[in-house]
Design a protein around this motif. Structure first.
Motif, PDB file in Angstrom:
ATOM      1  N   ASP A 221      -5.500   0.953  -8.910  1.00 29.71           N
ATOM      2  CA  ASP A 221      -5.575   2.518  -8.415  1.00 29.71           C
ATOM      3  C   ASP A 221      -7.045   2.627  -8.097  1.00 29.71           C
ATOM      4  OD1 ASP A 221      -4.572   4.943  -8.453  1.00 29.71           O
ATOM      5  OD2 ASP A 221      -4.036   5.283 -10.440  1.00 29.71           O
ATOM      6  N   TYR A 222      -7.207   4.161  -7.940  1.00 28.80           N
ATOM      7  CA  TYR A 222      -8.490   4.389  -7.549  1.00 28.80           C
ATOM      8  C   TYR A 222      -9.610   4.361  -8.584  1.00 28.80           C
ATOM      9  CZ  TYR A 222      -5.467   6.798  -4.252  1.00 28.80           C
ATOM     10  OH  TYR A 222      -4.336   6.879  -3.286  1.00 28.80           O
ATOM     11  N   ASP A 223     -10.693   4.309  -8.124  1.00 27.38           N
ATOM     12  CA  ASP A 223     -11.967   4.554  -9.141  1.00 27.38           C
ATOM     13  C   ASP A 223     -13.212   4.887  -8.456  1.00 27.38           C
ATOM     14  OD1 ASP A 223     -13.085   2.204  -7.871  1.00 27.38           O
ATOM     15  OD2 ASP A 223     -12.069   0.830  -9.031  1.00 27.38           O
ATOM     16  N   ASP A 224     -14.284   4.680  -9.139  1.00 29.42           N
ATOM     17  CA  ASP A 224     -15.591   5.264  -8.778  1.00 29.42           C
ATOM     18  C   ASP A 224     -15.908   4.467  -7.390  1.00 29.42           C
ATOM     19  OD1 ASP A 224     -15.644   7.275 -10.529  1.00 29.42           O
ATOM     20  OD2 ASP A 224     -17.103   6.252 -11.894  1.00 29.42           O
ATOM     21  N   VAL A 225     -15.490   3.373  -7.276  1.00 31.96           N
ATOM     22  CA  VAL A 225     -15.946   2.430  -6.018  1.00 31.96           C
ATOM     23  C   VAL A 225     -14.993   2.581  -4.983  1.00 31.96           C
ATOM     24  CG1 VAL A 225     -16.470  -0.004  -5.551  1.00 31.96           C
ATOM     25  CG2 VAL A 225     -17.116   0.897  -7.860  1.00 31.96           C
ATOM     26  N   ALA A 226     -13.825   2.613  -5.152  1.00 28.90           N
ATOM     27  CA  ALA A 226     -12.537   2.589  -4.285  1.00 28.90           C
ATOM     28  C   ALA A 226     -11.945   3.896  -4.064  1.00 28.90           C
ATOM     29  CB  ALA A 226     -11.546   1.232  -4.582  1.00 28.90           C
ATOM     30  N   LYS A 227     -11.795   4.125  -2.841  1.00 32.77           N
ATOM     31  CA  LYS A 227     -11.043   5.477  -2.857  1.00 32.77           C
ATOM     32  C   LYS A 227      -9.928   5.285  -1.910  1.00 32.77           C
ATOM     33  CE  LYS A 227     -14.394   7.780  -4.751  1.00 32.77           C
ATOM     34  NZ  LYS A 227     -14.321   7.953  -6.324  1.00 32.77           N
ATOM     35  N   ALA A 228      -9.889   4.108  -1.244  1.00 28.48           N
ATOM     36  CA  ALA A 228      -8.406   3.768  -0.752  1.00 28.48           C
ATOM     37  C   ALA A 228      -8.661   2.308  -0.694  1.00 28.48           C
ATOM     38  CB  ALA A 228      -8.708   4.339   0.896  1.00 28.48           C
ATOM     39  N   LEU A 229      -7.543   1.765  -1.187  1.00 33.63           N
ATOM     40  CA  LEU A 229      -7.373   0.314  -1.307  1.00 33.63           C
ATOM     41  C   LEU A 229      -6.474  -0.412  -0.436  1.00 33.63           C
ATOM     42  CD1 LEU A 229      -7.553   1.978  -4.429  1.00 33.63           C
ATOM     43  CD2 LEU A 229      -7.815  -0.657  -4.945  1.00 33.63           C
ATOM     44  N   GLY A 230      -6.721  -1.279   0.434  1.00 35.66           N
ATOM     45  CA  GLY A 230      -5.950  -1.984   1.362  1.00 35.66           C
ATOM     46  C   GLY A 230      -5.587  -3.114   1.304  1.00 35.66           C
ATOM     47  N   ARG A 231      -4.655  -3.553   2.230  1.00 36.24           N
ATOM     48  CA  ARG A 231      -3.875  -4.845   2.422  1.00 36.24           C
ATOM     49  C   ARG A 231      -4.547  -5.834   1.331  1.00 36.24           C
ATOM     50  NH1 ARG A 231      -4.703  -9.785   6.000  1.00 36.24           N
ATOM     51  NH2 ARG A 231      -2.467 -10.790   5.891  1.00 36.24           N
ATOM     52  N   PRO A 232      -3.570  -6.022   0.272  1.00 41.29           N
ATOM     53  CA  PRO A 232      -3.805  -7.438  -0.702  1.00 41.29           C
ATOM     54  C   PRO A 232      -3.338  -8.589  -0.310  1.00 41.29           C
ATOM     55  CG  PRO A 232      -1.534  -6.049  -1.181  1.00 41.29           C
ATOM     56  CD  PRO A 232      -2.214  -5.249  -0.169  1.00 41.29           C
ATOM     57  N   CYS A 233      -3.955  -9.594  -0.880  1.00 42.59           N
ATOM     58  CA  CYS A 233      -3.651 -10.940  -0.612  1.00 42.59           C
ATOM     59  C   CYS A 233      -3.594 -11.362  -1.957  1.00 42.59           C
ATOM     60  CB  CYS A 233      -4.675 -11.655   0.153  1.00 42.59           C
ATOM     61  SG  CYS A 233      -4.563 -13.468   0.204  1.00 42.59           S
TER      62      CYS A 233
ATOM     63  N   ILE B  96       0.826  -1.109   0.105  1.00 39.64           N
ATOM     64  CA  ILE B  96      -0.030   0.055  -0.021  1.00 39.64           C
ATOM     65  C   ILE B  96       1.042   1.140  -0.193  1.00 39.64           C
ATOM     66  CG2 ILE B  96      -1.963   1.193   1.119  1.00 39.64           C
ATOM     67  CD1 ILE B  96      -2.663  -1.694  -0.083  1.00 39.64           C
ATOM     68  N   SER B  97       0.613   2.320  -0.759  1.00 42.38           N
ATOM     69  CA  SER B  97       1.357   3.506  -0.723  1.00 42.38           C
ATOM     70  C   SER B  97       0.281   4.669  -0.755  1.00 42.38           C
ATOM     71  CB  SER B  97       2.034   3.436  -2.193  1.00 42.38           C
ATOM     72  OG  SER B  97       2.554   4.994  -2.286  1.00 42.38           O
ATOM     73  N   CYS B  98       0.412   5.294   0.006  1.00 44.73           N
ATOM     74  CA  CYS B  98      -0.432   6.610   0.470  1.00 44.73           C
ATOM     75  C   CYS B  98       0.143   7.931  -0.413  1.00 44.73           C
ATOM     76  CB  CYS B  98      -0.057   6.970   1.831  1.00 44.73           C
ATOM     77  SG  CYS B  98      -1.186   8.644   2.305  1.00 44.73           S
ATOM     78  N   THR B  99      -0.935   8.220  -1.242  1.00 42.47           N
ATOM     79  CA  THR B  99      -0.771   9.355  -2.110  1.00 42.47           C
ATOM     80  C   THR B  99      -1.162  10.958  -1.609  1.00 42.47           C
ATOM     81  OG1 THR B  99      -3.066   9.132  -2.819  1.00 42.47           O
ATOM     82  CG2 THR B  99      -1.177   7.800  -3.993  1.00 42.47           C
TER      83      THR B  99
ATOM     84  N   HIS C  63      -3.416   3.480  -2.569  1.00 42.23           N
ATOM     85  CA  HIS C  63      -3.365   2.499  -3.691  1.00 42.23           C
ATOM     86  C   HIS C  63      -2.638   1.359  -3.592  1.00 42.23           C
ATOM     87  CE1 HIS C  63      -1.305   5.156  -6.633  1.00 42.23           C
ATOM     88  NE2 HIS C  63      -0.661   4.999  -5.806  1.00 42.23           N
ATOM     89  N   ILE C  64      -2.532   0.470  -4.407  1.00 42.47           N
ATOM     90  CA  ILE C  64      -1.748  -0.781  -4.351  1.00 42.47           C
ATOM     91  C   ILE C  64      -0.563  -0.580  -5.440  1.00 42.47           C
ATOM     92  CG2 ILE C  64      -1.537  -3.290  -4.496  1.00 42.47           C
ATOM     93  CD1 ILE C  64      -4.464  -3.398  -3.546  1.00 42.47           C
ATOM     94  N   LYS C  65       0.570  -0.709  -5.007  1.00 42.32           N
ATOM     95  CA  LYS C  65       1.803  -0.858  -6.004  1.00 42.32           C
ATOM     96  C   LYS C  65       2.648  -2.230  -5.910  1.00 42.32           C
ATOM     97  CE  LYS C  65       2.905   4.089  -5.957  1.00 42.32           C
ATOM     98  NZ  LYS C  65       3.755   5.360  -5.846  1.00 42.32           N
ATOM     99  N   TYR C  66       3.447  -2.247  -6.630  1.00 41.05           N
ATOM    100  CA  TYR C  66       4.236  -3.476  -6.814  1.00 41.05           C
ATOM    101  C   TYR C  66       5.985  -3.113  -6.742  1.00 41.05           C
ATOM    102  CZ  TYR C  66       6.325  -7.520  -9.264  1.00 41.05           C
ATOM    103  OH  TYR C  66       7.141  -8.582  -9.580  1.00 41.05           O
ATOM    104  N   ALA C  67       6.464  -4.050  -6.124  1.00 44.48           N
ATOM    105  CA  ALA C  67       8.058  -3.931  -5.961  1.00 44.48           C
ATOM    106  C   ALA C  67       8.796  -5.361  -6.330  1.00 44.48           C
ATOM    107  CB  ALA C  67       8.658  -3.300  -4.859  1.00 44.48           C
ATOM    108  N   GLU C  68       9.939  -5.285  -6.762  1.00 42.45           N
ATOM    109  CA  GLU C  68      10.702  -6.593  -6.756  1.00 42.45           C
ATOM    110  C   GLU C  68      12.052  -6.491  -6.007  1.00 42.45           C
ATOM    111  OE1 GLU C  68      11.357  -7.949 -10.630  1.00 42.45           O
ATOM    112  OE2 GLU C  68       9.210  -8.489 -11.010  1.00 42.45           O
ATOM    113  N   SER C  69      12.423  -7.823  -5.484  1.00 39.45           N
ATOM    114  CA  SER C  69      13.710  -7.761  -4.735  1.00 39.45           C
ATOM    115  C   SER C  69      14.329  -9.110  -5.185  1.00 39.45           C
ATOM    116  CB  SER C  69      13.481  -7.742  -3.295  1.00 39.45           C
ATOM    117  OG  SER C  69      14.434  -8.071  -2.310  1.00 39.45           O
ATOM    118  N   LYS C  70      15.952  -9.075  -4.925  1.00 34.81           N
ATOM    119  CA  LYS C  70      16.576 -10.263  -5.368  1.00 34.81           C
ATOM    120  C   LYS C  70      16.842 -11.001  -3.720  1.00 34.81           C
ATOM    121  CE  LYS C  70      19.068  -8.536  -9.175  1.00 34.81           C
ATOM    122  NZ  LYS C  70      18.409  -9.494 -10.288  1.00 34.81           N
ATOM    123  N   ASP C  71      16.688 -10.616  -2.752  1.00 30.87           N
ATOM    124  CA  ASP C  71      16.817 -11.197  -1.521  1.00 30.87           C
ATOM    125  C   ASP C  71      15.672 -10.900  -0.595  1.00 30.87           C
ATOM    126  OD1 ASP C  71      17.045  -8.493  -0.720  1.00 30.87           O
ATOM    127  OD2 ASP C  71      19.406  -8.535  -0.551  1.00 30.87           O
TER     128      ASP C  71
END
Length: 309
Positions: A204-216, A166-169, A183-191
């Motif tokens: 990202d935001y849309d007409d339904v979601a103004k804040a998008l939380g903890r993904p699974c 989650i990244s606050c804007t 909203h929800i962002k993506y990152a990668e790592s080697k370790d």
């Protein structure tokens, strides 16, 4: 469609010297056979979240808790550190005999309510005890992300660690109170420790979601599936229509996602512990049955329950 099975961990049954309210952001880690361990956070008398676990048996569509919760398994950080006022496990992953616990670190703020960062603790004894990897966070606000990062979900594919977080804007004053949008962002790592963040927005935001939380996130067949929490930024604490609900999305590569709200398959109950909010779910499969553990009203005040499909 998901079939609700009710409240599983009812906080009032486990109140002790350190657990005073809430059981939030549950994550079920498979141990062996039908034995799982559910990690979560509860609040102490000062309202600060600390991490715990409770063992359970998962069998033929039911989850049965075993014994009492164990913890706190990690103490608050040093005064002034990113996690000196709260620790909430968000995702656990096994690697070479170790268990990596990615967690949310809390700090109170002055002009806004809080600041959140992503921390890492490591277990060398199969998830019984954990040690901080560092006193500082592994992901924090930056030039590109100036507010906060939180609620990571991590998968390991081959040699690539993948994280959805989650990244606050922005913060806005709504009804004379500062409220965050994220909203929800993506990152990668080697370790799994040093993360390459390129600002990739997954949901990202849309007409339904103004804040998008903890993904699974999990991989199913040849695609990725995600369950996430979403809410409005106004009156979400008090309004059933504006409060947290669970959403669903699909992706072929884990980066570009298609929201499919109509396919979530679970919604608020008419009454009871999950009638005003549903959020912070973890979905896992065991012996051909899918399980969803999740929080309900008031961000997990009553505890967490589950559903199957």
């Amino acid at each position: 469609m998901w079939k609700k099975k009710g409240l599983l961990f009812e906080v009032e049954n486990y109140i002790n010297d350190t657990i005073k309210s809430h059981a939030a952001i549950p994550f079920a880690l498979h141990m062996n056979g039908d034995l799982f361990r559910i990690y979560f956070s509860s609040r102490n008398i000062e309202g600060k979240s600390l991490p715990y676990y409770i063992d359970c048996r998962v069998d033929n569509g039911s989850i049965c808790l075993i014994g009492n919760p164990i913890g706190p398994i990690l103490r608050l950080g040093n005064l002034g550190a990113f996690d000196d006022s709260g620790i909430m496990p968000s995702c656990l992953i096994r690697k070479e005999g170790k268990i990596f616990m990615y967690y949310i670190g809390w700090n109170p703020q002055v002009t806004v309510s809080y600041r959140l960062s992503i921390g890492l603790a490591v277990s060398n004894d199969n998830g019984i005890t954990f040690t901080r990897y560092s006193e500082g966070p592994i992901c924090d606000r930056s030039i590109e992300e100036p507010y906060f990062n939180t609620a990571p979900y991590v998968l390991l594919e081959g040699d690539t660690w993948k994280m959805w977080y989650i990244s606050c804007t922005e913060w806005k004053i709504i009804n004379n109170y500062p409220e965050p949008a994220y909203h929800i962002k993506y990152a990668e790592s080697k370790d799994g420790i040093m993360w390459k963040r390129e600002g990739t927005i997954c949901l990202d935001y849309d007409d339904v979601a103004k804040a998008l939380g903890r993904p699974c996130v999990y991989k199913k067949d040849d695609h990725f599936e995600m369950f996430f929490s979403y809410r409005n930024t106004d009156k979400y604490r008090t309004s059933k229509n504006a409060g947290y609900k669970i959403g669903y999305a699909e992706s072929s590569d884990g980066i570009l996602w298609n929201k499919l709200y109509q396919q979530t398959g679970i919604s608020l109950s008419e009454s009871g512990w999950d009638s005003n909010m549903m959020e912070y779910c973890h979905v896992f499969e065991h012996r051909g049955i899918e399980y969803m553990i999740y929080n309900g009203n008031d961000f997990g005040k009553d505890g967490f329950g589950y559903a199957i499909r």
